[in-house]
Design a protein around this motif. Structure first.
Motif, PDB file in Angstrom:
ATOM      1  N   THR A   1       0.907  -1.193   0.071  1.00 18.68           N
ATOM      2  CA  THR A   1       0.192  -0.061   0.169  1.00 18.68           C
ATOM      3  C   THR A   1       0.834   1.266   0.057  1.00 18.68           C
ATOM      4  N   PHE A   2       0.390   2.212  -0.538  1.00 17.36           N
ATOM      5  CA  PHE A   2       0.854   3.844  -0.581  1.00 17.36           C
ATOM      6  C   PHE A   2      -0.148   4.743   0.120  1.00 17.36           C
ATOM      7  N   ASP A   3       0.106   5.656   0.957  1.00 18.61           N
ATOM      8  CA  ASP A   3      -0.655   6.672   1.582  1.00 18.61           C
ATOM      9  C   ASP A   3      -0.119   7.919   0.713  1.00 18.61           C
ATOM     10  N   ASP A   4      -1.213   8.925   0.721  1.00 24.08           N
ATOM     11  CA  ASP A   4      -1.144  10.265   0.679  1.00 24.08           C
ATOM     12  C   ASP A   4      -1.381  10.686  -0.732  1.00 24.08           C
ATOM     13  N   GLY A   5      -0.464  10.343  -1.884  1.00 19.02           N
ATOM     14  CA  GLY A   5      -0.645  10.535  -3.150  1.00 19.02           C
ATOM     15  C   GLY A   5       0.581  11.220  -3.707  1.00 19.02           C
ATOM     16  N   TYR A   6       1.721  10.988  -3.027  1.00 17.38           N
ATOM     17  CA  TYR A   6       3.106  11.649  -3.792  1.00 17.38           C
ATOM     18  C   TYR A   6       3.138  11.257  -5.120  1.00 17.38           C
ATOM     19  N   ALA A   7       3.712  12.506  -5.661  1.00 24.71           N
ATOM     20  CA  ALA A   7       3.964  12.374  -7.461  1.00 24.71           C
ATOM     21  C   ALA A   7       4.864  11.151  -7.445  1.00 24.71           C
ATOM     22  N   ASP A   8       5.834  11.067  -6.743  1.00 25.60           N
ATOM     23  CA  ASP A   8       6.741   9.868  -6.950  1.00 25.60           C
ATOM     24  C   ASP A   8       6.204   8.555  -7.088  1.00 25.60           C
ATOM     25  N   ASN A   9       4.947   8.521  -6.407  1.00 26.27           N
ATOM     26  CA  ASN A   9       4.236   7.172  -6.740  1.00 26.27           C
ATOM     27  C   ASN A   9       4.034   6.498  -8.049  1.00 26.27           C
ATOM     28  N   ALA A  10       3.711   7.866  -8.886  1.00 25.56           N
ATOM     29  CA  ALA A  10       3.479   7.513 -10.311  1.00 25.56           C
ATOM     30  C   ALA A  10       4.713   7.472 -11.127  1.00 25.56           C
ATOM     31  N   GLU A  11       5.600   8.349 -10.540  1.00 25.04           N
ATOM     32  CA  GLU A  11       6.876   8.692 -11.510  1.00 25.04           C
ATOM     33  C   GLU A  11       7.869   7.646 -11.167  1.00 25.04           C
ATOM     34  N   ILE A  12       8.087   7.030 -10.024  1.00 31.28           N
ATOM     35  CA  ILE A  12       8.884   6.002  -9.694  1.00 31.28           C
ATOM     36  C   ILE A  12       8.682   4.763  -9.185  1.00 31.28           C
ATOM     37  N   ALA A  13       7.549   4.873  -8.230  1.00 32.89           N
ATOM     38  CA  ALA A  13       7.249   3.488  -7.681  1.00 32.89           C
ATOM     39  C   ALA A  13       6.326   2.578  -8.810  1.00 32.89           C
ATOM     40  N   LEU A  14       5.498   3.024  -9.572  1.00 32.63           N
ATOM     41  CA  LEU A  14       4.655   2.385 -10.710  1.00 32.63           C
ATOM     42  C   LEU A  14       5.383   1.694 -11.566  1.00 32.63           C
ATOM     43  N   PRO A  15       6.403   2.280 -12.157  1.00 29.39           N
ATOM     44  CA  PRO A  15       7.427   1.508 -13.103  1.00 29.39           C
ATOM     45  C   PRO A  15       8.052  -0.057 -12.308  1.00 29.39           C
ATOM     46  N   ILE A  16       8.392   0.283 -11.182  1.00 33.54           N
ATOM     47  CA  ILE A  16       9.045  -0.932 -10.392  1.00 33.54           C
ATOM     48  C   ILE A  16       8.151  -1.921  -9.882  1.00 33.54           C
TER      49      ILE A  16
END
Length: 221
Positions: A100-115
């Motif tokens: 899970t991820f909390d809050d909605g940081y931009a890096d969730n889409a930019e960095i975490a998603l591809p991984i």
């Protein structure tokens, strides 16, 4: 102060090293399976950074990829909804892992998603709707002299289109334990409705900000 800081960092490093070694021993011997039988694991992340960090709410991309590789190889990653269905049907848990991820940081889409996609790991992103596409600076980031950066709605949509779940995390990241029921209800309903409008699907999962339960939980719809 400088000496204390160095000692503190050394202790954190030593503790992390010991835990890492013990974890590797458990996995290599297969003993981790017995420890998690009848249980599930929920791993909570917030922000994933391109550089190394020792912040409690931040994880470096390098470490996050290591975690994901470990999860994919040694555990049973499932979507949160799958784990919930197992609980509802009284199906025994068997070491399932939920990210899970909390809050909605931009890096969730930019960095975490591809991984996550690279390792085929499903995740649930709890979005604080009032933060999205805003310049809101949170007190916990400000205290660390970090600029808060939030996703755009198209980025949230991209997470959902990649097969990940989107959950609610209130509108303002309010401490619900301090609010009365009439003030709690809008925080929950407005965040739910905003996500439903943007995604075309009503979210079914909610994470309490600050991880704190609140007395009026049973009074709100």
């Amino acid at each position: 102060m400088k000496k204390k800081s160095i000692v503190s960092r050394a202790r954190r490093f030593a503790t992390r090293l010991v835990k890492d070694i013990l974890g590797r021993v458990l996995v290599l011997t297969g003993r981790h399976r017995a420890m998690i039988r009848g249980k599930s694991i929920v791993v909570a992340f917030h922000s994933v950074t391109p550089s190394l960090t020792d912040g409690a709410l931040r994880c470096s991309a390098r470490d996050f990829e290591r975690y994901c590789a470990f999860f994919a190889r040694h555990l049973k990653p499932v979507a949160l909804s799958q784990m919930v269905e197992r609980l509802k049907s009284d199906t025994a848990l068997d070491g399932e892992l939920v990210v899970t991820f909390d809050d909605g940081y931009a890096d969730n889409a930019e960095i975490a998603l591809p991984i996550l996609n690279r390792y085929k790991l499903p995740a649930t992103f709890y979005v604080t709707t009032g933060f999205i596409e805003s310049g809101t600076q949170t007190f916990w980031d400000r205290d660390q002299k970090i600029e808060s950066r939030w996703m755009t709605w198209p980025q949230v949509v991209s997470l959902a289109k990649s097969g990940h779940e989107i959950g609610t995390h209130t509108v303002t990241h309010a401490n619900l334990a301090l609010l009365k029921a009439p003030d709690v209800t809008p925080e929950l309903q407005r965040s739910r409705d905003e996500i439903a409008q943007r995604l075309g699907k009503t979210p079914t999962h909610f994470a309490v900000p600050f991880g704190r339960d609140f007395e009026t939980m049973n009074e709100v719809g």
